[in-house]
Motif scaffolding. Structure first.
Motif, mmCIF file in Angstrom:
data_model
loop_
_atom_site.group_PDB
_atom_site.id
_atom_site.type_symbol
_atom_site.label_atom_id
_atom_site.label_comp_id
_atom_site.label_asym_id
_atom_site.label_seq_id
_atom_site.Cartn_x
_atom_site.Cartn_y
_atom_site.Cartn_z
ATOM 1 N N ARG A 51 -2.569 2.920 -6.441
ATOM 2 C CA ARG A 51 -2.998 2.195 -5.231
ATOM 3 C C ARG A 51 -3.612 3.173 -4.236
ATOM 4 O O ARG A 51 -4.632 2.895 -3.602
ATOM 5 C CB ARG A 51 -1.783 1.500 -4.613
ATOM 6 C CG ARG A 51 -2.098 0.636 -3.411
ATOM 7 C CD ARG A 51 -1.054 -0.450 -3.249
ATOM 8 N NE ARG A 51 0.281 0.091 -3.040
ATOM 9 C CZ ARG A 51 0.894 0.135 -1.849
ATOM 10 N NH1 ARG A 51 0.283 -0.311 -0.783
ATOM 11 N NH2 ARG A 51 2.106 0.614 -1.743
ATOM 12 N N HIS A 143 0.726 -4.084 14.017
ATOM 13 C CA HIS A 143 1.117 -5.204 13.152
ATOM 14 C C HIS A 143 -0.020 -6.197 12.958
ATOM 15 O O HIS A 143 -0.170 -6.769 11.887
ATOM 16 C CB HIS A 143 2.317 -5.951 13.763
ATOM 17 C CG HIS A 143 3.592 -5.174 13.653
ATOM 18 N ND1 HIS A 143 4.814 -5.681 13.940
ATOM 19 C CD2 HIS A 143 3.823 -3.900 13.287
ATOM 20 C CE1 HIS A 143 5.756 -4.773 13.757
ATOM 21 N NE2 HIS A 143 5.160 -3.672 13.362
ATOM 22 N N VAL A 146 -2.555 -4.262 10.422
ATOM 23 C CA VAL A 146 -2.203 -4.089 9.005
ATOM 24 C C VAL A 146 -1.910 -5.419 8.314
ATOM 25 O O VAL A 146 -1.786 -5.456 7.089
ATOM 26 C CB VAL A 146 -1.002 -3.118 8.819
ATOM 27 C CG1 VAL A 146 -1.350 -1.731 9.244
ATOM 28 C CG2 VAL A 146 0.224 -3.623 9.537
ATOM 29 N N THR A 147 -1.809 -6.501 9.075
ATOM 30 C CA THR A 147 -1.661 -7.803 8.424
ATOM 31 C C THR A 147 -3.028 -8.453 8.187
ATOM 32 O O THR A 147 -3.113 -9.593 7.778
ATOM 33 C CB THR A 147 -0.771 -8.747 9.265
ATOM 34 O OG1 THR A 147 -1.249 -8.739 10.610
ATOM 35 C CG2 THR A 147 0.663 -8.290 9.241
ATOM 36 N N ARG A 152 -4.625 1.397 4.820
ATOM 37 C CA ARG A 152 -4.119 2.432 5.724
ATOM 38 C C ARG A 152 -5.122 3.591 5.831
ATOM 39 O O ARG A 152 -5.241 4.222 6.870
ATOM 40 C CB ARG A 152 -2.777 2.976 5.235
ATOM 41 C CG ARG A 152 -1.690 1.929 4.978
ATOM 42 C CD ARG A 152 -1.255 1.229 6.254
ATOM 43 N NE ARG A 152 0.072 0.645 6.130
ATOM 44 C CZ ARG A 152 0.334 -0.617 5.804
ATOM 45 N NH1 ARG A 152 -0.650 -1.455 5.572
ATOM 46 N NH2 ARG A 152 1.588 -1.067 5.745
ATOM 47 N N ARG A 592 5.770 4.589 5.054
ATOM 48 C CA ARG A 592 6.718 4.331 6.142
ATOM 49 C C ARG A 592 6.607 2.883 6.590
ATOM 50 O O ARG A 592 5.562 2.251 6.441
ATOM 51 C CB ARG A 592 6.464 5.265 7.328
ATOM 52 C CG ARG A 592 5.165 5.001 8.047
ATOM 53 C CD ARG A 592 4.946 5.942 9.195
ATOM 54 N NE ARG A 592 5.698 5.530 10.357
ATOM 55 C CZ ARG A 592 5.361 5.863 11.606
ATOM 56 N NH1 ARG A 592 4.302 6.629 11.816
ATOM 57 N NH2 ARG A 592 6.075 5.464 12.623
ATOM 58 N N GLU A 593 7.709 2.387 7.128
ATOM 59 C CA GLU A 593 7.685 1.037 7.678
ATOM 60 C C GLU A 593 7.089 1.129 9.073
ATOM 61 O O GLU A 593 7.537 1.950 9.881
ATOM 62 C CB GLU A 593 9.108 0.477 7.749
ATOM 63 C CG GLU A 593 9.687 0.191 6.378
ATOM 64 C CD GLU A 593 11.099 -0.362 6.444
ATOM 65 O OE1 GLU A 593 11.814 -0.060 7.416
ATOM 66 O OE2 GLU A 593 11.485 -1.091 5.523
ATOM 67 N N LEU A 594 6.080 0.328 9.323
ATOM 68 C CA LEU A 594 5.394 0.425 10.616
ATOM 69 C C LEU A 594 6.132 -0.396 11.666
ATOM 70 O O LEU A 594 5.593 -1.302 12.276
ATOM 71 C CB LEU A 594 3.943 -0.025 10.484
ATOM 72 C CG LEU A 594 3.121 0.852 9.549
ATOM 73 C CD1 LEU A 594 1.754 0.256 9.328
ATOM 74 C CD2 LEU A 594 3.008 2.257 10.095
ATOM 75 N N GLU A 595 7.382 -0.079 11.808
ATOM 76 C CA GLU A 595 8.232 -0.806 12.738
ATOM 77 C C GLU A 595 8.828 0.205 13.688
ATOM 78 O O GLU A 595 9.422 1.196 13.251
ATOM 79 C CB GLU A 595 9.329 -1.529 11.950
ATOM 80 C CG GLU A 595 10.253 -2.360 12.780
ATOM 81 C CD GLU A 595 9.576 -3.577 13.394
ATOM 82 O OE1 GLU A 595 10.179 -4.155 14.291
ATOM 83 O OE2 GLU A 595 8.446 -3.932 12.994
ATOM 84 N N LEU B 57 4.991 -9.756 4.842
ATOM 85 C CA LEU B 57 3.709 -9.172 5.259
ATOM 86 C C LEU B 57 3.577 -7.696 4.898
ATOM 87 O O LEU B 57 2.545 -7.085 5.133
ATOM 88 C CB LEU B 57 3.556 -9.331 6.777
ATOM 89 C CG LEU B 57 3.296 -10.762 7.241
ATOM 90 C CD1 LEU B 57 3.594 -10.900 8.713
ATOM 91 C CD2 LEU B 57 1.868 -11.157 6.936
ATOM 92 N N GLY B 58 4.636 -7.129 4.358
ATOM 93 C CA GLY B 58 4.572 -5.710 3.985
ATOM 94 C C GLY B 58 4.816 -4.767 5.147
ATOM 95 O O GLY B 58 4.616 -3.563 5.018
ATOM 96 N N LEU B 59 5.247 -5.320 6.276
ATOM 97 C CA LEU B 59 5.551 -4.448 7.428
ATOM 98 C C LEU B 59 6.900 -3.765 7.232
ATOM 99 O O LEU B 59 7.137 -2.688 7.769
ATOM 100 C CB LEU B 59 5.576 -5.268 8.722
ATOM 101 C CG LEU B 59 4.234 -5.853 9.160
ATOM 102 C CD1 LEU B 59 4.438 -6.852 10.282
ATOM 103 C CD2 LEU B 59 3.290 -4.758 9.583
ATOM 104 N N LEU B 60 7.780 -4.407 6.494
ATOM 105 C CA LEU B 60 9.069 -3.806 6.141
ATOM 106 C C LEU B 60 9.178 -3.782 4.619
ATOM 107 O O LEU B 60 8.612 -4.642 3.947
ATOM 108 C CB LEU B 60 10.214 -4.642 6.728
ATOM 109 C CG LEU B 60 10.367 -4.656 8.253
ATOM 110 C CD1 LEU B 60 11.465 -5.644 8.654
ATOM 111 C CD2 LEU B 60 10.698 -3.274 8.786
ATOM 112 N N HIS B 75 3.088 -6.000 -0.639
ATOM 113 C CA HIS B 75 2.401 -4.796 -0.142
ATOM 114 C C HIS B 75 0.903 -4.809 -0.432
ATOM 115 O O HIS B 75 0.180 -3.936 0.011
ATOM 116 C CB HIS B 75 3.053 -3.530 -0.727
ATOM 117 C CG HIS B 75 2.995 -3.470 -2.226
ATOM 118 N ND1 HIS B 75 1.842 -3.235 -2.914
ATOM 119 C CD2 HIS B 75 3.967 -3.638 -3.155
ATOM 120 C CE1 HIS B 75 2.111 -3.248 -4.216
ATOM 121 N NE2 HIS B 75 3.392 -3.499 -4.386
#
Lengths: 597, 315
Positions: A51, A143, A146-147, A152, A592-595, B57-60, B75
């Protein structure tokens, strides 16, 4: 070594460093993946890599442009252009510090506008690039990006381009403003200094007081070891060898300009009103032809203008040869010219003798070569004194400097004497310097954006500041350490571990066993690590516009032309960091989680 | 109908810096969302609704289990071409104007410039923000921000729309408009998944719901089925006289049925509010006494919101 060869070599190093770093990351990835996913790890890791390759190779220019534009607008609306006010201040008040009579050099004028650029643009580019993505994550605005179908990699490249665009606008605006200020502020009588000198530097070696070759000159106790010294009225000499001379260009000039900036060191007061003098000799080491210029030159220490420190060596010099003595030089071409001259003189003498004999009504005497004491021929400096026989050095001119004042010393550095080719335009050089600053800023943007992909803004800024410090101060230090480690290995002292062991056990030799082999391998790895560290950290001194010991020619305030090779080097450095940094930034955002936590 | 979202044994554990489990946000969640339905994820704060959406949504990253969305893993970036997402807060770029916001998000999709321009105008009309299109979002009210947030979620005309607390922060009129819009999306064949803890809103629009509590799925099913009171019937007529009521009672008694309650039905507060606003616009400067406002649903009164008595909006 040719530039292309160096480039090829550096490309090899690049692959070693980038490949090594990629291998290390992959190893860490395998371990972490195995711990997290167990038997499913290979499949997950493989899929992530595939990927990654896909995301990095197939990016959408439209999306990158959209993110770059967003970044530009963000910086613009957050009023980063206010930095222009700093320069407005410099421009408005800088003139207060210069009066027409106060400075005899343009250097302070140029430094006044160029130096603040570093102090303002460097922190600014870090603040702009290191804080954007972390703020995006913190405010969760990422958010909504990326949705969307955004990779990235497109975020990383888009951000880099956006920050680069805003910094480009700032650098262009500031450069232009500063240039206009310079044009307006530099007094007329200093405008002749607004040139870009094109120096050809040589390699410096010495002869000591007894005339024996030496790599360094005499140490006069000056704590700053920038210069090494030669003593007057001894056999001590400073010898420069200028290689790869462009003879075509030089032959078009009326004379060969040699510019010097030596330093005098007096051990006795002497005649204070007379500057310390030196004499110059041109040498062809192969033919051993030596031409000492009759003139005595002064060390012009307190002259600002480079033009006043130029020695104009004529293209042709008269050489007087004692015909009946064996010459010290062996040059068939020159010998032929001497012989021709001797023949011409002989012919004249014979004619004169014939005339005299006819007038005296006697038989003319026989005129032979013994009757010609000496002849004078022209020596063509660029033909007869340039040595092109040494492989890989091209056309080389050797210049020897001797101090003629007894008990006085002249201090020299390799950059203190150079062949000054035709000057180039100051404006062109200024543009090159600004492009250099711009490339530096872009490099910081690349590093800043990448670090902001895996750490928060303050940490990313500190990381980049650390890299700048390393890039400026540690590359030289690392090189010294590396050379030391290599020398220790060559001379059997061993690496750090082996040396420590020897110190502790007080034994000069090590036993030939497995432990010694392990130590030696670890020491070898330490040297390799130093090599890689040296290669991985950018040598930022090459981006400088200020004079340094190593990069004097980059100092535009002193009016030196920035060589094209340096510009190419800078471009290549930026490019060579761009590619791995995009990859690093991409994987940092993907893994990484973008949170915000 | 085919499943647009398939969640299987999805678990999410939040960990601390050292990797120690901190919170179990989702515990082996499994559910499907079918194409064309409005699906509600309900639960109190911290129940795992938003975590579910973010995993989709692949955010987590899920700790275990799988989530596929439109047939692709969560993802996969390509799935986002057909998805619209409205986050809980409108996480938008406050320095952009409304116009620039839609322009920026639109450019992230495979849309031509002409298409984007047209779509932008439509959405600005739809969310009624055209008048403020050139103002920066930092100057917007919360309701306006939610509306422009919704517009960005719809910019690509998505097949699946994920809405996190879509009505939070909206005044009743905007709330009503939002719910109408959600129903409108369903009419267009779109699938909508919404998270909310505003139960009335969910009841108004959702076909099916799942109730989560502390990461566990507690209830899953059709809203009508879940809300139906078994063992009782309800009749609604126009107003009955005393005599008619007695006769009805007699008929019911004949069939052995008790009349438990006979009274005037009440409307919802939302309905009253909307009607008051509407009447005030038509008759400015007037104060209304109780019972003075027209009865019947706002929809019957030709309301643009389309709200109905008893809260039932579904078509």
């Amino acid at each position: 070594m040719s530039f292309l060869y160096v480039l090829w070599q550096q490309l090899g190093y690049w692959f070693i460093v980038v490949g090594g770093a990629a291998g290390a990351f992959l190893l860490v990835g395998i371990v972490v993946s195995l711990l997290q996913h167990g038997s499913a790890a290979p499949a997950i890791l493989g899929a992530t890599l595939v990927r990654g390759v896909k995301d990095l190779l197939f990016m959408s220019a439209k999306r990158i442009a959209a993110i770059a534009k967003l970044t530009f607008v963000e910086s613009y609306r957050r009023q980063v252009f206010a930095v222009g006010l700093v320069f407005l201040g410099v421009i408005m008040f800088g003139g207060w510090f210069f009066g027409d009579a106060k400075s005899d050099s343009i250097a302070p004028y140029v430094s006044t506008v160029v130096t603040p650029m570093w102090f303002v643009l460097v922190p600014m580019s870090l603040l702009v690039s290191c804080w954007g993505i972390p703020a995006d994550v913190k405010e969760r605005s990422i958010h909504t990006v990326v949705t969307k179908p955004v990779k990235r990699s497109e975020i990383v490249v888009g951000r880099m381009l956006g920050y680069s665009a805003i910094m480009t606008v700032i650098v262009v605006a500031v450069s232009l403003g500063n240039y206009l200020w310079l044009m307006g502020q530099v007094p007329e009588h200093l405008k002749d200094q607004m040139v870009a000198r094109v120096p050809v530097y040589g390699e410096l070696t010495f002869l000591d007081r007894q005339g024996m070759p030496s790599k360094v000159g005499i140490n006069v106790g000056d704590p700053w070891e920038y210069r090494s010294y030669i003593e007057g009225q001894t056999q001590s000499r400073a010898i420069w060898r200028f290689s790869f001379l462009d003879l075509g260009t030089l032959k078009k000039m009326e004379s060969i300009p040699l510019e010097h900036r030596f330093e005098a060191f007096r051990t006795v007061k002497g005649r204070i009103e007379v500057e310390t003098r030196f004499q110059l000799t041109l040498i062809n080491p192969t033919t051993k032809l030596r031409m000492t210029l009759p003139a005595m030159y002064s060390v012009r220490e307190f002259v600002a203008s480079g033009r006043e420190r130029v020695l104009e060596v004529p293209q042709t010099l008269p050489l007087t040869v004692e015909v009946n003595k064996k010459t010290e030089w062996e040059d068939p071409d020159l010998q032929q010219r001497v012989d021709e001259e001797v023949e011409r003189v002989l012919e004249e003498l014979r004619k004169e003798e014939a005339a005299a004999a006819a007038a005296a009504n006697r038989a003319p005497k026989e005129i032979t070569r013994q009757d010609v004491k000496e002849v004078t021929v022209d020596v063509f400096v660029l033909d007869d004194l340039v040595d092109d026989t040494v492989e890989n050095l091209g056309s080389a001119l050797t210049v020897e400097i001797a101090c003629v004042e007894p008990n006085q010393f002249i201090g020299v550095n390799p950059a203190d004497l150079f062949v000054r080719l035709s000057d180039k335009s100051f404006t062109g050089n200024y543009v090159k310097a600004m492009v250099g600053i711009w490339l530096f800023v872009i490099l910081l943007v690349i590093l800043g954006t990448t670090s902001s992909c895996f750490v928060k803004g303050p940490v990313a800024t500190l990381l980049c500041v650390g890299l700048i410090i390393l890039g400026y101060h540690l590359t030289g230090h690392l090189e010294t350490q590396r050379q030391l480690a290599e020398a220790q290995a060559v001379h059997g002292a061993g690496g750090p571990l082996e040396a420590t062991y020897k110190l502790l056990t007080k034994s000069p030799e090590l036993p030939n066993n497995f432990g010694t082999k392990v130590m030696s391998k670890i020491d070898g790895a330490a040297v390799s690590a130093l090599n890689v560290a040296q290669l991985a950290v950018p040598d930022l001194t090459r981006f400088s516009t200020e004079a340094t010991d190593r990069q004097l020619q980059l100092d535009i305030s002193r009016g030196f032309d920035i060589p094209a090779t340096h510009m190419i080097y800078r471009f290549i450095v930026v490019l060579s960091y761009f590619i791995p940094m995009v990859i690093l930034g991409y994987f940092s955002l993907v893994l990484r989680e973008l949170e915000h936590k | 109908m085919s499943a647009v979202i398939e969640i299987r044994n999805l678990s999410k554990i939040y960990r601390d810096f050292w990797g120690r489990p901190k919170v179990k946000a989702l515990n082996s969640l499994s559910l499907d969302v079918q194409q064309g339905e409005i699906f509600g994820l309900l639960g109190p704060n911290g129940s795992g609704k938003t975590t579910t959406l973010k995993c989709l949504l692949g955010l987590l990253f899920p700790t275990s289990g799988t989530a596929t969305i439109l047939g692709k893993p969560s993802h996969d970036v390509e799935k986002n071409e057909r998805i619209g997402y409205l986050p809980e807060e409108s996480y938008l770029y406050k320095f952009l104007t409304g116009d620039e916001t839609l322009d920026f998000y639109g450019r992230l999709f495979k849309m031509s410039a002409a298409e984007l321009k047209k779509r932008k105008e439509e959405l600005l009309d739809l969310v009624k923000i055209k008048h403020a299109r050139h103002r920066q979002l930092k100057e917007y009210s919360k309701g306006m921000t939610r509306r422009i947030g919704l517009a960005q979620a719809l910019i690509n005309d998505p097949d699946l729309i994920l809405l996190d607390e879509p009505t939070s922060g909206l005044d009743p009129i905007a709330n009503s408009q939002m719910k109408d819009l959600i129903l409108d999306l369903k009419k267009q064949g779109k699938t909508v998944v919404m998270c909310s803890h505003l139960l009335a809103d969910v009841q108004d629009v959702c076909d099916r719901i799942a109730i989560l509590h502390q990461g566990d799925l507690k209830v899953l099913g059709n809203v009508q089925d879940l809300l139906q009171t078994k063992g009782e019937s309800q009749l609604r007529t126009s107003e009955l006289s005393e005599e008619a009521l007695k006769e009805v009672q007699q008929v019911l008694a004949k069939h052995g049925v008790d009349l438990k309650e006979a009274s005037h039905p009440t409307t919802t507060l939302e309905d009253l509010f909307l009607r008051t606003v509407m009447e005030s616009e038509q008759r400015p400067g007037r104060r209304f006494e109780p019972g003075e406002l027209p009865t019947g649903s706002v929809e019957q009164a030709d309301s643009p919101t389309g709200a109905t008595e008893g809260g039932s909006r579904k078509n």
